[in-house]
Motif scaffolding. Sequence first.
Motif, PDB file in Angstrom:
ATOM      1  N   ILE A   1      20.790  16.235  77.262  1.00 54.43           N
ATOM      2  CA  ILE A   1      19.855  17.186  76.609  1.00 54.43           C
ATOM      3  C   ILE A   1      19.075  18.239  77.528  1.00 54.43           C
ATOM      4  N   VAL A   2      18.965  19.381  77.160  1.00 51.47           N
ATOM      5  CA  VAL A   2      18.168  20.201  78.166  1.00 51.47           C
ATOM      6  C   VAL A   2      16.735  20.350  77.536  1.00 51.47           C
ATOM      7  N   VAL A   3      15.719  19.973  78.227  1.00 49.31           N
ATOM      8  CA  VAL A   3      14.442  19.878  77.890  1.00 49.31           C
ATOM      9  C   VAL A   3      13.337  20.834  78.608  1.00 49.31           C
ATOM     10  N   GLU A   4      12.499  21.079  78.154  1.00 50.17           N
ATOM     11  CA  GLU A   4      11.600  22.096  78.710  1.00 50.17           C
ATOM     12  C   GLU A   4      10.819  21.345  80.051  1.00 50.17           C
ATOM     13  N   SER A   5      10.149  20.214  79.755  1.00 52.93           N
ATOM     14  CA  SER A   5       9.506  19.361  80.694  1.00 52.93           C
ATOM     15  C   SER A   5      10.202  17.811  80.677  1.00 52.93           C
ATOM     16  N   LEU A   6      10.833  17.789  82.076  1.00 55.38           N
ATOM     17  CA  LEU A   6      11.429  16.490  82.127  1.00 55.38           C
ATOM     18  C   LEU A   6      10.497  15.416  82.193  1.00 55.38           C
ATOM     19  N   ASP A   7       9.175  15.624  82.624  1.00 53.83           N
ATOM     20  CA  ASP A   7       8.062  14.302  82.840  1.00 53.83           C
ATOM     21  C   ASP A   7       7.823  14.129  81.242  1.00 53.83           C
TER      22      ASP A   7
ATOM     23  N   SER B   1      26.162  30.218  87.442  1.00 48.80           N
ATOM     24  CA  SER B   1      26.055  30.572  88.757  1.00 48.80           C
ATOM     25  C   SER B   1      24.661  30.091  89.181  1.00 48.80           C
ATOM     26  N   GLY B   2      24.360  29.613  90.396  1.00 50.04           N
ATOM     27  CA  GLY B   2      23.098  29.429  91.146  1.00 50.04           C
ATOM     28  C   GLY B   2      22.124  28.313  90.349  1.00 50.04           C
ATOM     29  N   ILE B   3      22.913  27.324  89.815  1.00 46.87           N
ATOM     30  CA  ILE B   3      22.292  26.413  89.112  1.00 46.87           C
ATOM     31  C   ILE B   3      21.422  25.309  90.004  1.00 46.87           C
TER      32      ILE B   3
ATOM     33  N   LEU C   1      15.756  24.809  86.298  1.00 47.26           N
ATOM     34  CA  LEU C   1      14.953  25.629  87.259  1.00 47.26           C
ATOM     35  C   LEU C   1      15.487  26.791  87.517  1.00 47.26           C
ATOM     36  N   GLN C   2      16.907  26.976  87.934  1.00 49.42           N
ATOM     37  CA  GLN C   2      17.753  28.287  87.897  1.00 49.42           C
ATOM     38  C   GLN C   2      18.837  27.897  87.114  1.00 49.42           C
ATOM     39  N   PRO C   3      19.743  28.766  86.485  1.00 48.19           N
ATOM     40  CA  PRO C   3      19.054  29.967  86.008  1.00 48.19           C
ATOM     41  C   PRO C   3      17.977  29.438  84.995  1.00 48.19           C
ATOM     42  N   GLU C   4      16.866  30.640  84.703  1.00 49.24           N
ATOM     43  CA  GLU C   4      16.152  30.252  83.596  1.00 49.24           C
ATOM     44  C   GLU C   4      16.580  29.595  82.258  1.00 49.24           C
ATOM     45  N   PRO C   5      15.909  28.691  81.899  1.00 52.02           N
ATOM     46  CA  PRO C   5      16.446  28.033  80.609  1.00 52.02           C
ATOM     47  C   PRO C   5      16.113  28.928  79.596  1.00 52.02           C
TER      48      PRO C   5
ATOM     49  N   PRO D   1      10.095  15.857  72.620  1.00 49.44           N
ATOM     50  CA  PRO D   1       9.894  16.676  72.949  1.00 49.44           C
ATOM     51  C   PRO D   1      11.060  17.769  72.975  1.00 49.44           C
ATOM     52  N   SER D   2      10.655  18.939  73.146  1.00 52.06           N
ATOM     53  CA  SER D   2      11.562  20.113  73.095  1.00 52.06           C
ATOM     54  C   SER D   2      12.199  20.073  71.675  1.00 52.06           C
ATOM     55  N   GLY D   3      11.700  19.644  70.737  1.00 51.43           N
ATOM     56  CA  GLY D   3      12.128  19.782  69.502  1.00 51.43           C
ATOM     57  C   GLY D   3      13.565  18.710  69.013  1.00 51.43           C
TER      58      GLY D   3
END
Length: 140
Positions: free
Chosen positions: A11-17, A48-50, A72-76, A129-131
């Motif tokens: 799952i991709v999240v805004e804040s890992l902490d 690219s550029g992960i 952090l890259q590319p921007e989420p 978190p992150s919905g």
Amino acid sequence: MGIKRLDNVAIVVESLDEAVGFFEKLGMSLDGRTMVQGDFADRTVGLSGIRSEIAVLKTPDGHSRVELTQYLQPEPIATAPSAPNQIGMHRLMFAVDDIEETIEHIGAEPLDGIANYEDTYRLCYLRGPSGIIVALAQEL
């Protein structure tokens, strides 16, 4: 030939902490945390550029894992939180001993209360978190 097991759900999240803290409150434990970048990551994911940081948490029985990723890259890309009837990933469900105690411990509110399913389970959905939609199930 076929699959051997389910390794994890990512799952991709805004804040890992924040997300790690939430899943630890649910009772999962941190299995590892690291930075991910390089050609293998770019090729695997198709970007690219992960550059991302991941944390893997495991359930108390050790059989299931959730991988949380903060890009952090590319921007989420921010999206609206999913709805329970939206096509795509729906929710994560966890079995709990006491649904009210768990809800109070993590400081969350059910989307629409706690339901009783045929006097077999008490169930609810809530937002993490992150919905992320998280379901809790208490066997009766």
